[in-house]
Every structure is written in structure tokens, then in C-alpha cells.
Enzyme design. Structure first.
Site, PDB file in Angstrom:
ATOM      1  CB  SER A  67      -2.686   0.233  24.892  1.00 14.77           C
ATOM      2  OG  SER A  67      -2.990  -1.157  24.849  1.00 14.77           O
ATOM      3  NE  ARG A  68      -6.954   5.716  20.948  1.00 18.21           N
ATOM      4  CZ  ARG A  68      -7.401   4.782  20.120  1.00 18.21           C
ATOM      5  NH1 ARG A  68      -6.609   3.773  19.783  1.00 18.21           N
ATOM      6  NH2 ARG A  68      -8.617   4.846  19.622  1.00 18.21           N
ATOM      7  CG  LEU A  69       2.433   3.952  25.419  1.00 22.26           C
ATOM      8  CD1 LEU A  69       1.832   4.848  26.503  1.00 22.26           C
ATOM      9  CD2 LEU A  69       3.112   2.743  26.055  1.00 22.26           C
TER      10      LEU A  69
END
Length: 211
Positions: A188-190
Site C-alpha cells: 500500500s505504498r507505506l
């Protein structure tokens, strides 16, 4: 599918500031060895970004040839565009991207030329064709066509055979790092971003950046 919808969710690994080595060179060596074991294609390829005297940036792919506590080393023609830019602004940035491991490493620092002895040692370890090409090519300079370039190579071979000398304008640079960022892709692009910053006392401070 449009370009805007091209994406991948990274899930292979994580990176914690509590797990990385205290020394950034140790951490880089560990990641580089893991990339070798994973048989990452062209794992020694890195993007080199330089800035000219007018503040305009340029980037290209070069191959790292050595790294140790002094820094990260590659070789090139000192009269090339990157050589001229490093002469006017001796600071640069490197970027390794190992997509198979969902990792990248960013490195920023100052540039220094390595010794003549180191230049000679590496130059004479190269394949003969690469040594001949280093003499034949005035890197980054315009040329009319491929035939003219091959003619220049033929003249070098005729003159020096398989023992071409190292040209004075060819040698190595070392980037002495002031910052290294280890990036691990996460879901999730974290993403995980762990940064080493060189302090005035010579020690490294480890911090985490938001993705």
C-alpha cells in the site's frame, strides 16, 4: 491498461531502524550480497546524477567497480560530460534499484578522483577491447557516423595492438557519502525508508523517513 494504472504491491520484506547495521557500508554490503545471491540482473548498475555549473542536472547508468569505507568507485573518461560536470561541481548522487528484491539505495556525497596507481591497476585488468575503446572514443563528443568511430578504433589497434596504454583522461571517481537511504518496498505504498546521515563528528545518525 493505461500507464496511470500500472502498479505493483510490494510485499517481499520489511526494514526496521532496529535491525539495520550501525555502519551504512556494512548495511550496503549485506544488501549487495543478498542481491548477488538472488542473481539480480545488473546488480552493479547504478544511476549517477551530476549537476553542471548552471545548475542543470543529468543522469546516466554507470557500473560500480568497488566500495569500501572510503566510498563508492566507478571509472570513466574525465573529459566526458559527467567528468566536466564533476569538475565544476564535485557533488553527485547514486541510485541502485534492485526490483527483484523491491529495494533501492540512494547515496549522496562529494566526489574525489582516485589515485593514478588505482587507475592503472584497474585499467590493465579490463578486457583488451575495453582498453582499446577507451583510447578510441572521445566520450560525449560528436562524431559523424559509426564508421568513423570504428576507423578510430582500428587505428588504435594498429598502433598499440593488445597493449594499449591508459589514456591520461581516463580514470576513477570515488563518491564519499554524506547520506545513504535504504528503501524497502512495502504494501500500500507505506514503504520503509531508513537513512544514515554523516554527523560533524564523523559518526552516522540513523533516522526513519515517512514514505
Amino acid at each position: 491498461m493505461s500507464i496511470a494504472h500500472l502498479r505493483k504491491d510490494y510485499q517481499l520484506a520489511s526494514l526496521s531502524e532496529n535491525e539495520v547495521a550501525a555502519d551504512p557500508f556494512t548495511q550496503f554490503s549485506a544488501w549487495f550480497e543478498q542481491a548477488m545471491k538472488a542473481e539480480v540482473p545488473e546488480l552493479n548498475a547504478m544511476s549517477l546524477s551530476t549537476v553542471n555549473a548552471e545548475g542543470k542536472p543529468s543522469s546516466r547508468i554507470v557500473l560500480i567497480k568497488d566500495f569500501d569505507q572510503r566510498g563508492f568507485t566507478w571509472f570513466t573518461n574525465y573529459d566526458s560530460r559527467k567528468g566536466r560536470e564533476l569538475e565544476s561541481n564535485p557533488h553527485a548522487a547514486l541510485l541502485f534499484f534492485w526490483s527483484a528484491l523491491e529495494r533501492q539505495v540512494r547515496i549522496e556525497g562529494r566526489i574525489e578522483k582516485i589515485s593514478l596507481q588505482e587507475n592503472d591497476t584497474y585499467f590493465h585488468s579490463r578486457p583488451v577491447g575495453s582498453r582499446q575503446s577507451a583510447l578510441a572514443s572521445a566520450q560525449s563528443q560528436e562524431i559523424a557516423n559509426r564508421a568513423e568511430l570504428e576507423l578510430k578504433l582500428a587505428k588504435v589497434i594498429e598502433q598499440f595492438g593488445e597493449q594499449p596504454p591508459r589514456p591520461e583522461h581516463w580514470g576513477g571517481y570515488r563518491l564519499v557519502p554524506e547520506m545513504l537511504e535504504f528503501w524497502q518496498g512495502r504494501s500500500s505504498r507505506l514503504h520503509d525508508r531508513i537513512v544514515y546521515r554523516k554527523q560533524d563528528n564523523g559518526e552516522w545518525k540513523i533516522i526513519r523517513l515517512q514514505p
